[in-house]
Scaffold this motif. Structure first.
Motif, mmCIF file in Angstrom:
data_model
loop_
_atom_site.group_PDB
_atom_site.id
_atom_site.type_symbol
_atom_site.label_atom_id
_atom_site.label_comp_id
_atom_site.label_asym_id
_atom_site.label_seq_id
_atom_site.Cartn_x
_atom_site.Cartn_y
_atom_site.Cartn_z
ATOM 1 N N LEU A 1 11.958 14.405 -6.251
ATOM 2 C CA LEU A 1 11.500 14.277 -7.627
ATOM 3 C C LEU A 1 12.601 14.625 -8.517
ATOM 4 O O LEU A 1 12.614 13.988 -9.693
ATOM 5 N N ALA A 2 13.348 15.708 -8.362
ATOM 6 C CA ALA A 2 14.442 15.926 -9.283
ATOM 7 C C ALA A 2 15.453 14.829 -9.470
ATOM 8 O O ALA A 2 15.989 14.151 -10.700
ATOM 9 N N LEU A 3 15.749 13.905 -8.410
ATOM 10 C CA LEU A 3 16.485 12.815 -8.354
ATOM 11 C C LEU A 3 15.798 11.601 -9.159
ATOM 12 O O LEU A 3 16.680 11.056 -10.083
ATOM 13 N N VAL B 1 -1.426 5.330 -3.505
ATOM 14 C CA VAL B 1 -0.363 4.734 -2.732
ATOM 15 C C VAL B 1 0.868 5.393 -2.340
ATOM 16 O O VAL B 1 1.337 5.575 -1.120
ATOM 17 N N LEU B 2 1.264 6.303 -3.338
ATOM 18 C CA LEU B 2 2.431 7.340 -3.089
ATOM 19 C C LEU B 2 1.946 8.149 -1.999
ATOM 20 O O LEU B 2 2.965 8.382 -0.940
ATOM 21 N N ARG B 3 0.871 8.783 -1.968
ATOM 22 C CA ARG B 3 0.286 9.797 -0.969
ATOM 23 C C ARG B 3 0.406 9.278 0.349
ATOM 24 O O ARG B 3 0.905 9.851 1.535
ATOM 25 N N SER B 4 -0.042 8.041 0.425
ATOM 26 C CA SER B 4 0.044 7.460 1.920
ATOM 27 C C SER B 4 1.201 6.663 2.414
ATOM 28 O O SER B 4 1.462 6.164 3.326
ATOM 29 N N GLY B 5 2.525 6.617 1.504
ATOM 30 C CA GLY B 5 3.773 6.446 1.992
ATOM 31 C C GLY B 5 4.432 5.384 1.399
ATOM 32 O O GLY B 5 5.201 4.881 1.808
ATOM 33 N N GLY B 6 3.647 4.645 0.514
ATOM 34 C CA GLY B 6 4.082 3.707 -0.375
ATOM 35 C C GLY B 6 4.470 3.883 -1.710
ATOM 36 O O GLY B 6 4.655 4.912 -2.153
ATOM 37 N N PRO B 7 4.858 2.652 -2.449
ATOM 38 C CA PRO B 7 4.716 1.193 -2.104
ATOM 39 C C PRO B 7 5.760 0.667 -1.196
ATOM 40 O O PRO B 7 5.333 -0.423 -0.677
ATOM 41 N N THR B 8 6.898 1.375 -1.188
ATOM 42 C CA THR B 8 7.974 0.912 -0.316
ATOM 43 C C THR B 8 8.067 1.514 0.882
ATOM 44 O O THR B 8 9.105 0.982 1.976
ATOM 45 N N GLY B 9 7.949 2.620 1.153
ATOM 46 C CA GLY B 9 8.259 3.604 2.221
ATOM 47 C C GLY B 9 9.561 4.408 1.835
ATOM 48 O O GLY B 9 9.849 5.396 2.748
ATOM 49 N N GLU C 1 12.526 5.946 -4.181
ATOM 50 C CA GLU C 1 12.206 4.527 -4.806
ATOM 51 C C GLU C 1 10.677 4.668 -5.101
ATOM 52 O O GLU C 1 10.130 4.139 -6.438
ATOM 53 N N ASP C 2 9.965 5.217 -4.399
ATOM 54 C CA ASP C 2 8.425 5.431 -4.810
ATOM 55 C C ASP C 2 8.001 6.053 -5.666
ATOM 56 O O ASP C 2 7.211 5.950 -6.648
ATOM 57 N N LEU C 3 9.052 7.246 -5.987
ATOM 58 C CA LEU C 3 8.698 8.273 -6.953
ATOM 59 C C LEU C 3 9.096 7.453 -8.326
ATOM 60 O O LEU C 3 8.474 7.553 -9.237
ATOM 61 N N VAL C 4 10.349 6.903 -8.198
ATOM 62 C CA VAL C 4 10.736 6.121 -9.453
ATOM 63 C C VAL C 4 9.595 5.182 -10.121
ATOM 64 O O VAL C 4 9.226 4.980 -11.354
ATOM 65 N N THR C 5 9.101 4.492 -9.156
ATOM 66 C CA THR C 5 7.972 3.227 -9.172
ATOM 67 C C THR C 5 6.748 4.087 -9.814
ATOM 68 O O THR C 5 6.147 3.725 -11.111
ATOM 69 N N THR C 6 6.497 5.192 -9.415
ATOM 70 C CA THR C 6 5.392 6.072 -9.934
ATOM 71 C C THR C 6 5.663 6.409 -11.227
ATOM 72 O O THR C 6 4.900 6.579 -12.081
ATOM 73 N N ILE C 7 6.827 7.294 -11.584
ATOM 74 C CA ILE C 7 7.185 7.971 -12.843
ATOM 75 C C ILE C 7 7.202 6.605 -13.885
ATOM 76 O O ILE C 7 6.604 7.000 -15.038
#
Length: 199
Positions: free
Chosen positions: A153-155, A74-82, A86-92
């Motif tokens: 990613l740092a943020l 999902v992250l690679r494809s541009g999600g979940p929010t675009g 925000e997407d990185l925070v969700t993944t982490i």
């Protein structure tokens, strides 16, 4: 017993093994107990123990973050929010177990690392590997170059790290059953405000 009951039992048993191993590592040091000591403390055989963890290190560091293939896709494809951060925070947050770990779990892991510096080094190596993997995955997103991936990613990492630190240092204000995702997203909003002009 249904499959979900079996899975739930296995999850609870693994959590019990990890908690017990971490308690032993804090009290006796990582080298101060054996797999047999751990099995005895958990109340199972060595064989049963190895059905849930593959090594003593995994028993103690069982809660290390990991990237789920579905979330990565999902992250690679541009999600979940675009929204990249925000997407990185969700993944982490998902890599840390979502909202499953409690404040007590975070505190125990901190105690393990303080008592056992060799394990802290292993955790740091693991996190560095995850960072490298995440940057590689981010490069698959449209419009994300290496510099953008590293800064995002740092943020995101700083927001998550600050949130976990706050939960550990201020458990009375956070409560024992804190929703990590909710706290992280609250802190992300503060970071966004700070990055806006006049913030």
């Amino acid at each position: 017993m249904t499959q979900s009951a079996i899975t739930d039992h296995a999850r609870r048993r693994r959590a019990s093994i990890v908690t017990t191993a971490q308690d032993l590592a804090v009290r006796h040091g990582y080298s101060g107990f054996t797999i047999e000591d751990l099995a005895e403390a958990v109340g199972c055989s060595r064989r049963t123990l190895f059905n849930h963890v593959s090594s003593k290190e995994e028993a103690v560091l069982g809660a290390l973050p990991h990237l789920d293939e579905e979330h990565v896709a999902v992250l690679r494809s541009g999600g979940p929010t675009g929204d990249l951060v925000e997407d990185l925070v969700t993944t982490i947050v998902e890599s840390l177990g979502g909202s499953a770990p409690t404040v007590a779990d975070w505190q125990r892991m901190k105690d393990v690392c303080q008592r056992n510096p060799e394990l802290l080094m292993r955790v740091q190596e693991h996190v560095e590997e995850l960072v490298t993997q995440l940057i590689g995955h981010l490069s698959e997103r449209r419009g994300v170059d290496d510099a953008r991936a590293r800064i995002a990613l740092a943020l995101a990492g700083a927001v998550v790290q600050t949130t976990v630190h706050d939960l550990i240092e201020n458990p009375s204000t956070a409560g024992q059953e804190t929703d990590l995702a909710e706290q992280v997203h609250d802190n992300l909003e503060i970071a966004r405000e700070l990055l806006t002009p006049g913030g």
